[in-house]
Design an enzyme around this catalytic site. Sequence first.
Site, PDB file in Angstrom:
ATOM      1  N   ARG A  35      46.070  51.563  48.082  1.00 41.71           N
ATOM      2  CA  ARG A  35      44.941  50.613  48.078  1.00 41.71           C
ATOM      3  C   ARG A  35      44.497  50.276  49.502  1.00 41.71           C
ATOM      4  O   ARG A  35      43.328  49.959  49.721  1.00 41.71           O
ATOM      5  CB  ARG A  35      45.353  49.348  47.302  1.00 41.71           C
ATOM      6  N   ILE A  61      36.545  44.559  46.666  1.00 39.00           N
ATOM      7  CA  ILE A  61      37.425  45.453  45.899  1.00 39.00           C
ATOM      8  C   ILE A  61      38.097  44.531  44.875  1.00 39.00           C
ATOM      9  O   ILE A  61      38.551  43.437  45.218  1.00 39.00           O
ATOM     10  CB  ILE A  61      38.461  46.156  46.818  1.00 39.00           C
ATOM     11  N   SER A  62      38.131  44.960  43.614  1.00 38.43           N
ATOM     12  CA  SER A  62      38.617  44.074  42.540  1.00 38.43           C
ATOM     13  C   SER A  62      40.105  43.767  42.716  1.00 38.43           C
ATOM     14  O   SER A  62      40.865  44.539  43.303  1.00 38.43           O
ATOM     15  CB  SER A  62      38.389  44.723  41.177  1.00 38.43           C
ATOM     16  N   GLN A  63      40.493  42.629  42.110  1.00 40.03           N
ATOM     17  CA  GLN A  63      41.904  42.228  42.099  1.00 40.03           C
ATOM     18  C   GLN A  63      42.722  43.263  41.310  1.00 40.03           C
ATOM     19  O   GLN A  63      42.302  43.697  40.236  1.00 40.03           O
ATOM     20  CB  GLN A  63      41.979  40.859  41.410  1.00 40.03           C
TER      21      GLN A  63
END
EC number: 2.1.1.77
Length: 212
Positions: A35, A61-63
């Site tokens: 990530r 950026i999504s959790q």
Amino acid sequence: MLANFIGMARRLREQLQQQGITNARVLDVIERTPRHNFMPESLAHKAYENTALPIGNGQTISQPYIVAQMTSLLLTHQPRRVLEIGTGSGYQTAVLAQLVDEVYSVERISALQYQAKRRLNKLDLHHVRTKLGDGWQGWASKAPFDGIIVTAAAAKIPQDLLTQLSPQQGIMVLPLGEGRHRLLVIQRDGDDFSYRDIEDVRFVPLIAGDTE
Ligand code: SAM
């Protein structure tokens, strides 16, 4: 991955399990996806925290929990071809690409689409197609899709996406609403659509109109 990132990724996996994520394939993929490669270098030390992070152009950026939850819901009927709306950093795209045969992803901001494409190529995820476009319209020439995942909050259900969903148990996962967002799962069986309400979530809006 670097040794310190490996430890952090393992702890992230444990946190996701504690939050109720049970799909081992999804957990494996999240643990091994770097990530830190999907965000500005200055934020890489936070990459394995269970939070959304800024990626520029006013986007995030999504959790990881949300990525894991939406991916698990999408995988219910083992989709082969998946459409993602909102490529963003490309992280969710990379997770999907390790779980299904074909991924198509649409992003409206050209700088993000370009960067995401480079990151996906660098990880040798070549069975992904990305394009610059308005996600409200989906990707008609590649339809039907076994799964559609929308990673920005839609004020109403995008009708074009419903028509691009496979009539054989096609599944769409999307955050819906204005102000307050609910995560929704829509399943198509022929001309019938069933709806399942999952939980409260928070997303950037799915913007209508021209690309940037
Ligand atoms: N899946 C992404 C990730 O893992 O980084 C999260 C992306 S962010 C929460 C939502 C993305 O949706 C943003 O990159 C935004 O530009 C994009 N977006 C918003 N409206 C869109 C639209 N109409 N069509 C395509 N992309 C859109």
